[in-house]
Write an enzyme that holds these catalytic residues in place. Structure first.
Site, PDB file in Angstrom:
ATOM      1  N   ASP A  69      44.340  42.823  41.680  1.00 55.24           N
ATOM      2  CA  ASP A  69      43.981  44.241  41.808  1.00 55.24           C
ATOM      3  C   ASP A  69      44.640  45.095  40.716  1.00 55.24           C
ATOM      4  O   ASP A  69      45.810  44.898  40.392  1.00 55.24           O
ATOM      5  CB  ASP A  69      44.480  44.690  43.196  1.00 55.24           C
ATOM      6  CG  ASP A  69      43.932  46.029  43.604  1.00 55.24           C
ATOM      7  OD1 ASP A  69      43.204  46.642  42.814  1.00 55.24           O
ATOM      8  OD2 ASP A  69      44.236  46.441  44.741  1.00 55.24           O
ATOM      9  N   ARG A  85      44.066  52.031  54.225  1.00 55.48           N
ATOM     10  CA  ARG A  85      44.536  51.718  52.869  1.00 55.48           C
ATOM     11  C   ARG A  85      43.904  52.695  51.865  1.00 55.48           C
ATOM     12  O   ARG A  85      43.460  52.297  50.794  1.00 55.48           O
ATOM     13  CB  ARG A  85      44.203  50.274  52.489  1.00 55.48           C
ATOM     14  CG  ARG A  85      45.223  49.710  51.512  1.00 55.48           C
ATOM     15  CD  ARG A  85      44.787  48.409  50.879  1.00 55.48           C
ATOM     16  NE  ARG A  85      45.890  47.827  50.125  1.00 55.48           N
ATOM     17  CZ  ARG A  85      45.747  47.093  49.053  1.00 55.48           C
ATOM     18  NH1 ARG A  85      44.560  46.821  48.580  1.00 55.48           N
ATOM     19  NH2 ARG A  85      46.794  46.607  48.430  1.00 55.48           N
ATOM     20  N   LYS A 116      38.074  36.314  43.170  1.00 58.00           N
ATOM     21  CA  LYS A 116      38.676  36.537  44.493  1.00 58.00           C
ATOM     22  C   LYS A 116      37.998  37.772  45.072  1.00 58.00           C
ATOM     23  O   LYS A 116      38.177  38.883  44.565  1.00 58.00           O
ATOM     24  CB  LYS A 116      40.182  36.762  44.337  1.00 58.00           C
ATOM     25  CG  LYS A 116      40.937  37.079  45.617  1.00 58.00           C
ATOM     26  CD  LYS A 116      42.440  37.112  45.319  1.00 58.00           C
ATOM     27  CE  LYS A 116      43.275  37.647  46.463  1.00 58.00           C
ATOM     28  NZ  LYS A 116      44.689  37.827  46.051  1.00 58.00           N
ATOM     29  N   TRP A 117      37.198  37.569  46.105  1.00 56.69           N
ATOM     30  CA  TRP A 117      36.426  38.662  46.746  1.00 56.69           C
ATOM     31  C   TRP A 117      37.234  39.139  47.937  1.00 56.69           C
ATOM     32  O   TRP A 117      37.331  38.442  48.950  1.00 56.69           O
ATOM     33  CB  TRP A 117      35.048  38.135  47.173  1.00 56.69           C
ATOM     34  CG  TRP A 117      34.171  39.090  47.916  1.00 56.69           C
ATOM     35  CD1 TRP A 117      34.485  39.792  49.047  1.00 56.69           C
ATOM     36  CD2 TRP A 117      32.825  39.456  47.600  1.00 56.69           C
ATOM     37  NE1 TRP A 117      33.418  40.558  49.446  1.00 56.69           N
ATOM     38  CE2 TRP A 117      32.374  40.369  48.573  1.00 56.69           C
ATOM     39  CE3 TRP A 117      31.932  39.083  46.588  1.00 56.69           C
ATOM     40  CZ2 TRP A 117      31.096  40.915  48.584  1.00 56.69           C
ATOM     41  CZ3 TRP A 117      30.652  39.630  46.606  1.00 56.69           C
ATOM     42  CH2 TRP A 117      30.249  40.530  47.578  1.00 56.69           C
ATOM     43  N   ASP A 118      37.806  40.328  47.804  1.00 57.61           N
ATOM     44  CA  ASP A 118      38.717  40.828  48.834  1.00 57.61           C
ATOM     45  C   ASP A 118      38.006  41.845  49.727  1.00 57.61           C
ATOM     46  O   ASP A 118      36.958  42.381  49.367  1.00 57.61           O
ATOM     47  CB  ASP A 118      39.931  41.474  48.137  1.00 57.61           C
ATOM     48  CG  ASP A 118      41.186  41.412  48.977  1.00 57.61           C
ATOM     49  OD1 ASP A 118      41.084  41.181  50.198  1.00 57.61           O
ATOM     50  OD2 ASP A 118      42.275  41.615  48.414  1.00 57.61           O
ATOM     51  N   ASN A 165      39.662  44.825  52.288  1.00 57.66           N
ATOM     52  CA  ASN A 165      40.984  45.236  52.759  1.00 57.66           C
ATOM     53  C   ASN A 165      41.036  46.293  53.845  1.00 57.66           C
ATOM     54  O   ASN A 165      42.047  46.989  53.969  1.00 57.66           O
ATOM     55  CB  ASN A 165      41.819  45.715  51.570  1.00 57.66           C
ATOM     56  CG  ASN A 165      42.500  44.545  50.893  1.00 57.66           C
ATOM     57  OD1 ASN A 165      42.964  43.617  51.548  1.00 57.66           O
ATOM     58  ND2 ASN A 165      42.542  44.566  49.580  1.00 57.66           N
ATOM     59  N   CYS A 170      38.792  36.597  50.750  1.00 56.48           N
ATOM     60  CA  CYS A 170      40.112  37.107  51.120  1.00 56.48           C
ATOM     61  C   CYS A 170      39.853  38.372  51.913  1.00 56.48           C
ATOM     62  O   CYS A 170      38.855  39.053  51.679  1.00 56.48           O
ATOM     63  CB  CYS A 170      40.877  37.429  49.834  1.00 56.48           C
ATOM     64  SG  CYS A 170      42.446  38.275  50.086  1.00 56.48           S
ATOM     65  N   ASP A 179      48.602  37.009  53.462  1.00 61.12           N
ATOM     66  CA  ASP A 179      49.444  37.674  52.466  1.00 61.12           C
ATOM     67  C   ASP A 179      50.899  37.267  52.635  1.00 61.12           C
ATOM     68  O   ASP A 179      51.742  37.648  51.832  1.00 61.12           O
ATOM     69  CB  ASP A 179      49.311  39.196  52.582  1.00 61.12           C
ATOM     70  CG  ASP A 179      48.066  39.693  51.865  1.00 61.12           C
ATOM     71  OD1 ASP A 179      47.500  38.928  51.060  1.00 61.12           O
ATOM     72  OD2 ASP A 179      47.660  40.838  52.114  1.00 61.12           O
TER      73      ASP A 179
HETATM   74  C1  GLA Z   1      44.986  42.080  49.614  1.00 62.76           C
HETATM   75  C2  GLA Z   1      45.079  40.612  49.245  1.00 62.76           C
HETATM   76  C3  GLA Z   1      46.199  40.412  48.277  1.00 62.76           C
HETATM   77  C4  GLA Z   1      45.974  41.252  47.042  1.00 62.76           C
HETATM   78  C5  GLA Z   1      45.823  42.705  47.442  1.00 62.76           C
HETATM   79  C6  GLA Z   1      45.415  43.551  46.246  1.00 62.76           C
HETATM   80  O1  GLA Z   1      46.056  42.482  50.387  1.00 62.76           O
HETATM   81  O2  GLA Z   1      45.230  39.833  50.382  1.00 62.76           O
HETATM   82  O3  GLA Z   1      46.298  39.046  47.926  1.00 62.76           O
HETATM   83  O4  GLA Z   1      44.830  40.800  46.368  1.00 62.76           O
HETATM   84  O5  GLA Z   1      44.859  42.878  48.441  1.00 62.76           O
HETATM   85  O6  GLA Z   1      45.250  44.883  46.571  1.00 62.76           O
END
Ligand code: GLA
Length: 734
Positions: free
Chosen positions: A367, A443, A476-478, A480, A526, A548
């Site tokens: 990120d 967030r 990595k497709w997140d 959050n 993710c 995490d």
């Molecule tokens: C999430 C992911 C982390 C990281 C952060 C970046 O928490 O699980 O591994 O990529 O976002 O903001």
């Protein structure tokens, strides 16, 4: 094996290698009754088990038009409002406001193979792998047709279920609840096993006696969640890792779910699973169909370990797709815990240079590389590279990383939008929100309305442009945050209850496009760590970031819970720096490596800054990874001891399919004074073979598989807290 229909008794029999699942069409009413699920039996008809002639009250007779009958009868797919007061699977609201529904058998079809589920992730299998039964049932009053689909696997003790509903009437029907599967059984003093957690503490195993009433795990936050998991197992009280009967259900879906077991007045158990009815209401126009996602049922008569290995084999062979399913994954280094948002090309190249010299194979930029993003309060949605941080853009960075002999990967969070972003300023209505109400931030961000095609198309083009702009091998497709303020501006008032499911379908559509257009991309899902670690996402990405929390000790519990259902090859696991950023714990670098070896393996630290003695261990750790990655990815997993249970040590092992090789990982969590060695009994080996047992600090021995199984080995001499040992077993040639 396969599926048979016995015409005379009107029985369907689904056989897998060790299990039988039996369904009956009950007389002229046409109920679809659940007869039996359990260890495989040769009999063609066990319909006496349904107690159709037992009186529910004494004295009484059992007339089947009575609620008292319907409230006890074991139904394949129970419906709402006609006397079955246990949890039902289907509730339908008519234009007149009535919600009752009752299904009658109409016809069936049995065929080899397994059809795809339109728009949904699901297990797959060819004609030689499995057989499918489609049972068509109907509510003649509603003119609703329901296809119950069952697939029995030939070589695995797994049966999958899904449901397709079609409105055959002239008026819209509102589906207020559509679960995917029900399992009615007699209680056998079952324990209920579920997975619970929190952010950084995902998938902790909970085993408790099944009690009267309803016990459920569920999510209503728009994703499968950190807190609960779409899995449940009913295990006989005496069931262990190696013995006893276990029935498990796992939902191939990534949104809201209900997983529930209910112990009823007559000591029967009803387990159900499906999309949670909370915030769900789907309007089915005349002629339209709705597909409920798949539930995987696994039966094991060899304890929890047997259940685990069936899930692992099923998911490795019949769910995970793409070239990385069978390929070693590159050892990556991710800069999240190394730099957080504070990085630029120079810093990343310094990390990559050092990493390349140690044998690390890929740099993943996490990120903070786009828009004005230097903290988590802005720029999601602005997927243009920040040239202040990365002059020359992604191509220059990727090229430099490639020149160092490494591959390059990137982080994105496509489903999100920051209120402080150019995208939001241009399209405030793209965020999920209720008009007139200030939407809740989480967030500092909102969720994009992925139920809308134009939003998906725009974001897909952004992802595509990023991936095409440089040599990017990994994404990595997140995701959050959880969903709130459920307002879909493109949906009419009567369809607001469709938003969450349409959102999940939108995510699936995007990922399907991605893996189709970029078949060589390694996709890792993710969600704030492991909030969407579920079989739905595994259909698109062969690996998912597990948590995490990268602390080696916390990971023991998280990985034990995750590996109860999911293969090690799917578990994102990295070695990170100490004191650990989640718990402040200091563990030996070597132990962190042993724990990460049970997953995809990689690093998440600033390799230029860690102590030299740690850095010096990296080439050796990578050699271990290469040596054992095939075994870990493809072998059979056995849980030997659980730190979560014994509070002292953890031990697991992986045995190659041909039983020629095995790797045991032993972790002593806390050192004890004046302690003897610990005896661990190994499993999964060929009892008639001889194995050479080797490991640093371990006495080298040649022992029979039988001795290793029945007597075990002593593991001792570990000094201090958080120490680990790898013990390698190879079959001796005879
Ligand atoms: C999430 C992911 C982390 C990281 C952060 C970046 O928490 O699980 O591994 O990529 O976002 O903001």
């Amino acid at each position: 094996m396969g599926i048979a229909f016995f015409e005379k008794d009107k029985i369907f029999k689904l056989d897998t290698p060790s299990s039988t699942y039996m369904i009956a069409i009950v007389d002229e009413e046409g109920f679809l009754g659940h007869v039996y699920y359990g260890k495989r039996v040769p009999d063609e008809n066990l319909s006496y088990l349904m107690r159709t002639r037992e009186a529910p009250f004494t004295p009484s007779v059992n007339n089947r038009d009575r609620a008292s009958f319907l409230n006890t009868f074991p139904m394949e797919y129970p419906t709402h409002g006609l006397g079955d007061y246990r949890e039902d699977c289907l509730s339908v609201l008519t234009q007149a406001g009535h919600s009752a529904c009752g299904l009658r058998y109409v016809s069936h079809r049995i065929f080899p193979g397994k059809p795809k589920l339109e728009g949904l992730p699901a297990t797959f299998g060819g004609e030689g792998d499995c057989t499918t039964l489609e049972l068509l049932a109907e509510d003649p009053v509603l003119q609703l047709r329901v296809v119950l689909r069952y697939t029995a696997f030939e070589r695995l003790d797994a049966v999958t279920r899904s449901v397709v509903l079609t409105n055959g009437s002239e008026e819209p029907l509102r589906l207020t609840k559509v679960l995917s599967a029900c399992l009615d059984m007699d209680n056998r003093n079952f324990d209920l096993i579920t997975l619970h957690g929190a952010w950084a503490r995902e998938r902790q195993i909970q085993r408790s006696p099944l009690c009267r009433g309803r016990q459920s795990a569920f999510s209503v936050c728009g994703e499968s969640s950190h807190q609960e998991h779409p899995f449940l197992a009913l295990a006989e009280k005496a069931a262990t890792q190696d013995s006893g009967e276990v029935y498990a259900m796992n939902f191939v879906y990534s949104g809201n779910f209900l997983a529930q077991a209910e112990l009823t007045q007559f000591d029967s158990v009803r387990a159900v699973m499906g999309i949670h009815p909370y915030d769900f209401c789907w309007t089915l126009a005349p002629g339209e169909s709705f597909t409920a996602p798949e539930v995987v049922l696994v039966y094991s008569d060899s304890g929890l370990g047997g259940m685990t290995r069936t899930f692992h084999d099923l998911y490795r062979g019949h769910l995970i797709r793409g070239e990385y399913r069978d390929k070693p994954r590159p050892v990556l280094i991710n800069n999240w815990e190394a730099t957080y948002f504070d990085f630029n090309t120079e810093k990343l190249i310094a990390i990559a240079r050092q990493a390349a010299s140690l044998g690390i194979e890929m740099l993943v930029m996490d990120d903070g590389w786009f828009g004005g993003r230097s903290s988590d309060d802005c720029a999601l949605g602005d997927w243009q590279v920040n040239e202040n941080k990365l002059p020359g853009g992604l191509r220059r960075l990727a090229d430099e990383v490639n020149r160092l002999g490494m591959r390059f990967g990137i982080w994105m969070e496509p489903e999100m939008i920051s209120p402080d972003s150019d995208l939001y300023r241009a399209h405030p209505d793209w965020a999920i929100r209720i008009p007139g109400r200030t939407a809740v931030r989480s967030r500092n961000q909102y969720v994009l309305d992925f139920s809308r095609r134009e939003v998906r198309n725009y974001i897909y083009e952004c992802v595509r442009a990023v991936l095409k702009s440089a040599n990017i091998d990994y994404l990595k497709w997140d995701m959050n945050r959880q969903l709130t303020d459920l307002g879909g501006i493109a949906l009419p008032a009567g369809r607001q209850g469709e938003l969450l499911h349409r959102y999940t379908l939108g995510v699936y559509e995007m990922q399907e496009r991605l893996v189709t257009e970029f078949p060589h991309l390694l996709l890792e899902n993710c969600s704030g760590g492991g909030a969407r670690f579920d079989p739905g996402m595994l259909y698109y990405s062969p690996q998912i970031w597990c948590s995490d929390d990268t602390d080696a000790v916390e990971r023991l519990k998280i990985q034990e819970g995750t590996a109860l259902v999911y293969p090690l090859s799917a578990m994102g696991a990295h070695v990170s720096d100490c004191p650990n950023h989640a718990v402040g714990r200091v563990t030996p670098f070597e132990t962190r490596g042993y724990v990460a070896l049970a997953g995809t393996f990689g690093y998440e630290l600033d390799v230029t800054k860690i102590p030299k003695e740690d850095r010096d261990q990296i080439p050796g750790q990578i050699a271990l990874y290469h040596r054992y990655s095939g075994l870990m990815r493809q072998g059979d997993y056995y849980r030997v001891a659980s730190y979560a249970e014994n509070h002292g040590y953890d031990c697991w092992m992986v045995v190659s399919k041909d039983k020629q090789e095995a790797l045991v990982t032993y972790i002593q969590v806390l050192g004890r004074p004046n302690a003897h060695s610990v005896r661990v009994r190994l499993n999964g080996l060929d009892e008639s073979a001889l194995y050479r047992v080797e490991g640093e600090g371990q006495e080298e021995q040649v022992l029979s598989g039988a001795a290793l199984r029945c007597a075990g080995i002593n593991v001792g001499g570990l000094w201090g807290d958080f120490r680990g040992r790898l013990i390698h077993l190879t079959a001796e040639r005879t």
